[in-house]
Motif scaffolding. Structure first.
Motif, PDB file in Angstrom:
ATOM      1  N   LEU A   1       0.480  -1.092   0.030  1.00 11.83           N
ATOM      2  CA  LEU A   1      -0.266  -0.140  -0.375  1.00 11.83           C
ATOM      3  C   LEU A   1       0.929   1.244   0.378  1.00 11.83           C
ATOM      4  CD1 LEU A   1      -2.967  -0.914   2.402  1.00 11.83           C
ATOM      5  CD2 LEU A   1      -3.172  -1.546   0.417  1.00 11.83           C
ATOM      6  N   VAL A   2       0.308   2.323  -0.456  1.00 13.53           N
ATOM      7  CA  VAL A   2       0.461   3.930  -0.512  1.00 13.53           C
ATOM      8  C   VAL A   2       0.089   4.286   0.488  1.00 13.53           C
ATOM      9  CG1 VAL A   2       1.513   6.227  -1.945  1.00 13.53           C
ATOM     10  CG2 VAL A   2       2.019   3.429  -2.577  1.00 13.53           C
ATOM     11  N   ARG A   3       1.192   4.990   1.080  1.00 13.34           N
ATOM     12  CA  ARG A   3      -0.116   6.278   2.014  1.00 13.34           C
ATOM     13  C   ARG A   3       0.472   7.864   1.823  1.00 13.34           C
ATOM     14  NH1 ARG A   3       2.322   7.123   8.564  1.00 13.34           N
ATOM     15  NH2 ARG A   3       0.964   9.093   8.886  1.00 13.34           N
ATOM     16  N   GLU A   4      -0.644   8.413   2.036  1.00 16.39           N
ATOM     17  CA  GLU A   4      -0.616   9.873   1.589  1.00 16.39           C
ATOM     18  C   GLU A   4      -1.433  10.803   2.842  1.00 16.39           C
ATOM     19  OE1 GLU A   4      -2.534  11.442  -2.727  1.00 16.39           O
ATOM     20  OE2 GLU A   4      -4.507  10.514  -1.280  1.00 16.39           O
ATOM     21  N   GLY A   5      -0.591  11.968   3.295  1.00 17.34           N
ATOM     22  CA  GLY A   5      -1.603  12.313   3.619  1.00 17.34           C
ATOM     23  C   GLY A   5      -0.475  12.625   5.474  1.00 17.34           C
ATOM     24  N   SER A   6      -1.613  13.217   6.154  1.00 18.12           N
ATOM     25  CA  SER A   6      -0.431  12.769   7.920  1.00 18.12           C
ATOM     26  C   SER A   6      -2.062  13.158   8.830  1.00 18.12           C
ATOM     27  CB  SER A   6       0.611  13.360   7.514  1.00 18.12           C
ATOM     28  OG  SER A   6      -0.194  14.792   7.735  1.00 18.12           O
ATOM     29  N   LYS A   7      -1.527  12.216  10.070  1.00 15.67           N
ATOM     30  CA  LYS A   7      -2.580  12.822  10.652  1.00 15.67           C
ATOM     31  C   LYS A   7      -4.401  11.653  10.410  1.00 15.67           C
ATOM     32  CE  LYS A   7       0.425  15.623  13.220  1.00 15.67           C
ATOM     33  NZ  LYS A   7      -0.291  16.149  14.550  1.00 15.67           N
ATOM     34  N   ARG A   8      -5.005  12.477  10.663  1.00 15.68           N
ATOM     35  CA  ARG A   8      -6.312  12.204  10.098  1.00 15.68           C
ATOM     36  C   ARG A   8      -6.992  12.553   9.095  1.00 15.68           C
ATOM     37  NH1 ARG A   8     -10.159  16.441  13.066  1.00 15.68           N
ATOM     38  NH2 ARG A   8      -9.627  17.599  11.637  1.00 15.68           N
ATOM     39  N   TRP A   9      -5.809  12.703   8.043  1.00 20.20           N
ATOM     40  CA  TRP A   9      -6.525  13.689   6.067  1.00 20.20           C
ATOM     41  C   TRP A   9      -5.439  12.607   5.938  1.00 20.20           C
ATOM     42  CZ3 TRP A   9      -5.464  17.171   9.358  1.00 20.20           C
ATOM     43  CH2 TRP A   9      -6.631  18.472   9.978  1.00 20.20           C
ATOM     44  N   THR A  10      -4.940  11.158   6.693  1.00 16.53           N
ATOM     45  CA  THR A  10      -3.846   9.821   6.136  1.00 16.53           C
ATOM     46  C   THR A  10      -4.984   8.715   5.163  1.00 16.53           C
ATOM     47  OG1 THR A  10      -2.245  10.160   7.781  1.00 16.53           O
ATOM     48  CG2 THR A  10      -2.873   8.153   6.574  1.00 16.53           C
ATOM     49  N   ARG A  11      -4.442   8.636   3.795  1.00 13.78           N
ATOM     50  CA  ARG A  11      -5.470   7.179   2.164  1.00 13.78           C
ATOM     51  C   ARG A  11      -4.552   6.994   2.967  1.00 13.78           C
ATOM     52  NH1 ARG A  11      -8.355  10.721   5.415  1.00 13.78           N
ATOM     53  NH2 ARG A  11     -10.184  11.816   4.290  1.00 13.78           N
ATOM     54  N   TYR A  12      -5.365   5.629   2.063  1.00 11.69           N
ATOM     55  CA  TYR A  12      -4.207   4.664   2.122  1.00 11.69           C
ATOM     56  C   TYR A  12      -4.947   4.015   1.060  1.00 11.69           C
ATOM     57  CZ  TYR A  12      -2.111   4.607   6.989  1.00 11.69           C
ATOM     58  OH  TYR A  12      -1.776   4.988   7.217  1.00 11.69           O
ATOM     59  N   PHE A  13      -3.930   3.403  -0.232  1.00 12.10           N
ATOM     60  CA  PHE A  13      -4.014   3.259  -1.707  1.00 12.10           C
ATOM     61  C   PHE A  13      -3.114   2.002  -1.915  1.00 12.10           C
ATOM     62  CE2 PHE A  13      -2.066   7.142  -2.251  1.00 12.10           C
ATOM     63  CZ  PHE A  13      -1.578   6.659  -3.240  1.00 12.10           C
ATOM     64  N   LEU A  14      -3.963   1.476  -3.048  1.00 12.41           N
ATOM     65  CA  LEU A  14      -3.318   0.050  -2.951  1.00 12.41           C
ATOM     66  C   LEU A  14      -1.062   0.546  -4.324  1.00 12.41           C
ATOM     67  CD1 LEU A  14      -5.067  -2.015  -5.025  1.00 12.41           C
ATOM     68  CD2 LEU A  14      -3.094  -3.064  -3.428  1.00 12.41           C
ATOM     69  N   ASN A  15      -0.688   0.238  -4.505  1.00 13.96           N
ATOM     70  CA  ASN A  15       0.964   0.253  -4.637  1.00 13.96           C
ATOM     71  C   ASN A  15       0.522   0.167  -6.298  1.00 13.96           C
ATOM     72  OD1 ASN A  15       3.664   0.807  -5.597  1.00 13.96           O
ATOM     73  ND2 ASN A  15       4.691   0.187  -4.117  1.00 13.96           N
ATOM     74  N   VAL A  16       0.446   0.644  -7.087  1.00 10.45           N
ATOM     75  CA  VAL A  16      -0.120  -0.332  -8.163  1.00 10.45           C
ATOM     76  C   VAL A  16       1.639  -0.405  -8.997  1.00 10.45           C
ATOM     77  CG1 VAL A  16      -2.222   0.722  -9.034  1.00 10.45           C
ATOM     78  CG2 VAL A  16      -0.649   2.363  -9.162  1.00 10.45           C
ATOM     79  N   ASN A  17       2.313   0.282  -8.636  1.00 12.51           N
ATOM     80  CA  ASN A  17       3.693   0.126  -9.396  1.00 12.51           C
ATOM     81  C   ASN A  17       4.528  -1.018  -8.940  1.00 12.51           C
ATOM     82  OD1 ASN A  17       3.555   2.842 -10.805  1.00 12.51           O
ATOM     83  ND2 ASN A  17       3.979   4.059  -8.929  1.00 12.51           N
ATOM     84  N   ARG A  18       4.365  -1.852  -8.133  1.00 14.98           N
ATOM     85  CA  ARG A  18       5.014  -2.891  -7.554  1.00 14.98           C
ATOM     86  C   ARG A  18       4.728  -4.082  -8.249  1.00 14.98           C
ATOM     87  NH1 ARG A  18       3.614  -6.692  -2.575  1.00 14.98           N
ATOM     88  NH2 ARG A  18       5.692  -7.462  -2.732  1.00 14.98           N
TER      89      ARG A  18
END
Length: 85
Positions: A68-85
């Motif tokens: 997975l990839v993480r974007e944002g921080s604290k309450r606004w953190t979102r996770y999504f699939l790492n499609v480059n893997r």
């Protein structure tokens, strides 16, 4: 007696994983599609059998493993699939 599986992790070397941990990883990963972005609370709402802190630790572990990839921080953190893997 739970079955165990040995999996490698680039950061920590070998980790001993029980069936329950493997089921949790599979459950969390099954929620992500190629275009979804989810928060810890989104995942917790869909998998209420696991605590929010447990889900947070699992998401961080999946980021560390490159799944997975993480974007944002604290309450606004979102996770999504790492499609480059």
């Amino acid at each position: 007696n739970p079955r165990v599986s040995l999996r490698t992790n680039a950061k920590t070397g070998y980790l001993l994983r029980t069936d329950e941990k493997l089921r949790r990883e599979s459950s969390v990963m099954s929620l992500f599609s190629s275009d979804s972005r989810m928060t810890v609370n989104n995942v917790h709402d869909l998998l209420p059998q696991y605590g929010a802190k447990t889900i947070q630790r699992e998401l961080i572990r999946l980021v560390d493993a490159g799944k997975l990839v993480r974007e944002g921080s604290k309450r606004w953190t979102r996770y999504f699939l790492n499609v480059n893997r």
